[in-house]
Design a protein around this motif. Structure first.
Motif, PDB file in Angstrom:
ATOM      1  N   ASP A 104      10.961  20.102  23.159  1.00  0.00           N
ATOM      2  CA  ASP A 104      10.207  21.227  22.585  1.00  0.00           C
ATOM      3  C   ASP A 104      10.469  22.502  23.387  1.00  0.00           C
ATOM      4  N   ASN A 109      12.352  27.790  23.694  1.00  0.00           N
ATOM      5  CA  ASN A 109      13.010  28.888  24.412  1.00  0.00           C
ATOM      6  C   ASN A 109      14.205  29.407  23.641  1.00  0.00           C
ATOM      7  N   THR A 120       5.728  26.154  17.686  1.00  0.00           N
ATOM      8  CA  THR A 120       6.042  24.852  17.124  1.00  0.00           C
ATOM      9  C   THR A 120       5.019  24.532  16.048  1.00  0.00           C
ATOM     10  N   ALA A 121       5.479  24.336  14.824  1.00  0.00           N
ATOM     11  CA  ALA A 121       4.575  23.901  13.755  1.00  0.00           C
ATOM     12  C   ALA A 121       4.723  22.408  13.543  1.00  0.00           C
ATOM     13  N   ARG A 149      10.362  32.944   7.671  1.00  0.00           N
ATOM     14  CA  ARG A 149       9.704  32.797   8.975  1.00  0.00           C
ATOM     15  C   ARG A 149       9.939  31.420   9.589  1.00  0.00           C
ATOM     16  N   LYS A 150      10.639  30.559   8.875  1.00  0.00           N
ATOM     17  CA  LYS A 150      10.831  29.189   9.360  1.00  0.00           C
ATOM     18  C   LYS A 150      12.141  29.057  10.136  1.00  0.00           C
ATOM     19  N   LEU A 181      10.227  22.325  13.470  1.00  0.00           N
ATOM     20  CA  LEU A 181      10.067  23.528  12.654  1.00  0.00           C
ATOM     21  C   LEU A 181       9.218  24.497  13.456  1.00  0.00           C
ATOM     22  N   ILE A 183       7.511  28.320  13.415  1.00  0.00           N
ATOM     23  CA  ILE A 183       7.120  29.365  12.468  1.00  0.00           C
ATOM     24  C   ILE A 183       6.963  30.679  13.236  1.00  0.00           C
ATOM     25  N   LYS A 189      -0.837  38.961  12.224  1.00  0.00           N
ATOM     26  CA  LYS A 189      -1.634  38.261  13.235  1.00  0.00           C
ATOM     27  C   LYS A 189      -1.075  38.471  14.637  1.00  0.00           C
TER      28      LYS A 189
HETATM   29  C1  LIG Z   1      11.845  38.675  28.037  1.00  0.00           C
HETATM   30  C2  LIG Z   1      10.639  37.913  27.492  1.00  0.00           C
HETATM   31  C3  LIG Z   1      10.912  36.525  27.410  1.00  0.00           C
HETATM   32  C4  LIG Z   1       9.718  35.799  26.889  1.00  0.00           C
HETATM   33  C5  LIG Z   1      10.111  34.414  26.902  1.00  0.00           C
HETATM   34  C6  LIG Z   1       9.084  33.631  26.261  1.00  0.00           C
HETATM   35  C7  LIG Z   1       9.533  32.260  26.337  1.00  0.00           C
HETATM   36  C8  LIG Z   1       8.726  31.465  25.419  1.00  0.00           C
HETATM   37  C9  LIG Z   1       9.088  30.083  25.602  1.00  0.00           C
HETATM   38  C10 LIG Z   1       8.457  29.309  24.576  1.00  0.00           C
HETATM   39  C11 LIG Z   1       8.677  27.881  24.817  1.00  0.00           C
HETATM   40  C12 LIG Z   1       7.699  27.224  24.025  1.00  0.00           C
HETATM   41  C13 LIG Z   1       7.873  25.776  23.895  1.00  0.00           C
HETATM   42  C14 LIG Z   1       6.602  25.189  23.452  1.00  0.00           C
HETATM   43  C15 LIG Z   1       6.098  25.810  22.146  1.00  0.00           C
HETATM   44  C16 LIG Z   1       4.674  25.522  21.953  1.00  0.00           C
HETATM   45  O1  LIG Z   1       4.084  24.759  22.610  1.00  0.00           O
HETATM   46  S1  LIG Z   1       3.859  26.380  20.711  1.00  0.00           S
HETATM   47  C17 LIG Z   1       2.235  25.692  20.831  1.00  0.00           C
HETATM   48  C18 LIG Z   1       2.005  24.598  19.855  1.00  0.00           C
HETATM   49  N1  LIG Z   1       1.940  25.119  18.550  1.00  0.00           N
HETATM   50  C19 LIG Z   1       0.866  25.794  18.130  1.00  0.00           C
HETATM   51  O2  LIG Z   1      -0.092  26.012  18.823  1.00  0.00           O
HETATM   52  C20 LIG Z   1       0.908  26.284  16.709  1.00  0.00           C
HETATM   53  C21 LIG Z   1      -0.418  26.044  16.018  1.00  0.00           C
HETATM   54  N2  LIG Z   1      -0.274  26.361  14.636  1.00  0.00           N
HETATM   55  C22 LIG Z   1      -0.407  27.648  14.212  1.00  0.00           C
HETATM   56  O3  LIG Z   1      -0.757  28.546  14.960  1.00  0.00           O
HETATM   57  C23 LIG Z   1      -0.089  27.923  12.783  1.00  0.00           C
HETATM   58  O4  LIG Z   1      -0.236  26.754  12.031  1.00  0.00           O
HETATM   59  C24 LIG Z   1       1.366  28.450  12.613  1.00  0.00           C
HETATM   60  C25 LIG Z   1       2.408  27.443  13.083  1.00  0.00           C
HETATM   61  C26 LIG Z   1       1.522  29.758  13.402  1.00  0.00           C
HETATM   62  C27 LIG Z   1       1.637  28.713  11.134  1.00  0.00           C
HETATM   63  O5  LIG Z   1       0.535  29.442  10.640  1.00  0.00           O
HETATM   64  P1  LIG Z   1       0.722  30.661   9.648  1.00  0.00           P
HETATM   65  O6  LIG Z   1       1.473  31.749  10.328  1.00  0.00           O
HETATM   66  O7  LIG Z   1      -0.598  30.982   9.082  1.00  0.00           O
HETATM   67  O8  LIG Z   1       1.720  30.007   8.603  1.00  0.00           O
HETATM   68  P2  LIG Z   1       1.488  29.860   7.062  1.00  0.00           P
HETATM   69  O9  LIG Z   1       1.532  31.255   6.492  1.00  0.00           O
HETATM   70  O10 LIG Z   1       0.355  28.964   6.739  1.00  0.00           O
HETATM   71  O11 LIG Z   1       2.806  29.065   6.679  1.00  0.00           O
HETATM   72  C28 LIG Z   1       4.070  29.689   6.651  1.00  0.00           C
HETATM   73  C29 LIG Z   1       5.041  28.678   6.038  1.00  0.00           C
HETATM   74  O12 LIG Z   1       5.259  27.625   6.983  1.00  0.00           O
HETATM   75  C30 LIG Z   1       4.896  26.365   6.413  1.00  0.00           C
HETATM   76  N3  LIG Z   1       4.278  25.560   7.443  1.00  0.00           N
HETATM   77  C31 LIG Z   1       3.315  25.928   8.296  1.00  0.00           C
HETATM   78  N4  LIG Z   1       3.025  24.916   9.138  1.00  0.00           N
HETATM   79  C32 LIG Z   1       3.819  23.900   8.785  1.00  0.00           C
HETATM   80  C33 LIG Z   1       3.985  22.572   9.286  1.00  0.00           C
HETATM   81  N5  LIG Z   1       3.289  22.111  10.312  1.00  0.00           N
HETATM   82  N6  LIG Z   1       4.900  21.784   8.690  1.00  0.00           N
HETATM   83  C34 LIG Z   1       5.646  22.244   7.639  1.00  0.00           C
HETATM   84  N7  LIG Z   1       5.545  23.494   7.141  1.00  0.00           N
HETATM   85  C35 LIG Z   1       4.630  24.305   7.710  1.00  0.00           C
HETATM   86  C36 LIG Z   1       3.916  26.696   5.293  1.00  0.00           C
HETATM   87  O13 LIG Z   1       3.900  25.701   4.300  1.00  0.00           O
HETATM   88  C37 LIG Z   1       4.480  28.019   4.785  1.00  0.00           C
HETATM   89  O14 LIG Z   1       5.587  27.720   3.971  1.00  0.00           O
HETATM   90  P3  LIG Z   1       5.932  28.644   2.657  1.00  0.00           P
HETATM   91  O15 LIG Z   1       4.737  28.531   1.789  1.00  0.00           O
HETATM   92  O16 LIG Z   1       6.135  30.042   3.194  1.00  0.00           O
HETATM   93  O17 LIG Z   1       7.167  28.035   2.107  1.00  0.00           O
END
Ligand SMILES: CCCCCCCCCCCCCCCC(=O)SCCNC(=O)CCNC(=O)[C@H](O)C(C)(C)COP(=O)(O)OP(=O)(O)OC[C@H]1O[C@@H](n2cnc3c(N)ncnc32)[C@H](O)[C@@H]1OP(=O)(O)O
Length: 249
Positions: A104, A109, A120-121, A149-150, A181, A183, A189
């Motif tokens: 993940d 990244n 991550t969705a 957005r996917k 997947l 998003i 938001k």
């Molecule tokens: C120089 C600076 C450097 C910075 C450097 C930063 C580095 C950065 C490193 C990051 C490294 C991270 C690595 C760990 C990454 C985590 O750990 S992320 C944390 C875990 N994930 C979460 O907390 C996400 C929790 N879920 C959510 O917040 C929301 O469900 C989401 C994923 C944002 C989606 O919500 P939404 O934006 O309201 O999406 P929504 O409009 O409902 O759906 C959009 C589309 O996606 C589809 N969809 C949504 N969820 C799903 C699903 N689970 N399955 C299938 N389809 C889905 C929908 O059906 C829809 O499809 P269409 O109808 O458009 O065809």
């Protein structure tokens, strides 16, 4: 380049990297057969209290690389040392959650460095072979496709093994295969999310939660859950219960 000799307790991450590093380069770039990838320092993330970096090298230590070329299909690579301290699931084997986290992390990244501010969705992991700590693994992540957005990504995890002559080589047998997947944040938001670069800088340092705070909070939480959810007759699982089960299998 002479092959590094690696003892059990030495960092295989560095030794394996030594095999890959392009000596003509002044920094820590590595060359793969098809592209050059650039090491991303954790410091580049700015303000971030990252889960995978919190426990130090005894548990997990890794180096992250991303391809610099702006092709349609960039890649990311992790070389990780999995330690013996708090890394097991089934006794003697690396917890699948840790392997999944590495996949993940590589995919997440990669998405961010390709310009997708995404979460991550969905994450699927097929575990193909068990790992025993300490272990050194390589994770190769790539973007499969994007649709609006996917962002669809995949990652393969391979073990780095010590050969009979003491050299390290990446196994061809995959330990785990992940697909995900991500998003991209909805623009509407997005203001609610602070990235490391845009986190509020109001002069005051963010209050940090200490381990003592967490212990206190956990005790309070457990106490209230016990009152509301636990039946009076329930007892906590005996400490040696799992050992007994394990011994009897
Ligand atoms: C120089 C600076 C450097 C910075 C450097 C930063 C580095 C950065 C490193 C990051 C490294 C991270 C690595 C760990 C990454 C985590 O750990 S992320 C944390 C875990 N994930 C979460 O907390 C996400 C929790 N879920 C959510 O917040 C929301 O469900 C989401 C994923 C944002 C989606 O919500 P939404 O934006 O309201 O999406 P929504 O409009 O409902 O759906 C959009 C589309 O996606 C589809 N969809 C949504 N969820 C799903 C699903 N689970 N399955 C299938 N389809 C889905 C929908 O059906 C829809 O499809 P269409 O109808 O458009 O065809």
């Amino acid at each position: 380049m002479s092959a590094p000799q690696v003892g059990v307790h030495e960092s295989r991450t560095d030794a394996y990297l030594a095999l890959l590093v392009n000596n003509s380069s002044s920094d820590n770039n590595i060359s793969t057969s098809s592209r050059t990838v650039r090491e991303v320092s954790y410091q580049d993330w700015g303000r971030s209290a990252n889960f995978t970096r919190a426990q130090g090298a005894e548990r997990l230590d890794y180096r992250l690389f991303v391809s610099d070329d702006e092709t349609e299909h960039p890649t990311a690579h992790i070389v990780a040392q999995i330690g013996t301290d708090g890394t097991e699931g089934v006794p003697g084997f690396v917890h699948g959650g840790l392997t999944s986290t590495l996949a993940d992390t590589a995919m997440g990244n990669l998405a961010w460095h390709a310009g997708y501010k995404a979460f991550t969705a969905n994450l699927n992991v097929d575990f193909r072979a068990p790992l025993s700590p300490p272990a050194c693994v390589v994770v190769d992540a790539k973007i499969e496709k994007t649709e609006g957005r996917k962002v669809y990504l995949s990652a393969d995890v391979f073990e780095v093994q010590e050969m009979q002559d003491g050299t390290l080589a990446r196994s061809n047998d995959v330990v785990a295969e992940a697909t995900s997947l991500f998003i991209v944040m909805d623009k509407a938001k997005e203001t609610a999310v602070t990235t490391p670069d845009t986190a509020p800088q109001n002069g005051a340092s963010t209050p940090r939660v200490t381990n003592d705070d967490i212990r206190d909070h956990t005790s309070t939480c457990v106490a209230s859950v016990r009152e509301t959810l636990f039946s009076p007759g329930w007892s906590t699982i005996e400490k040696d219960y799992l050992k007994t089960v394990w011994a009897s299998t």
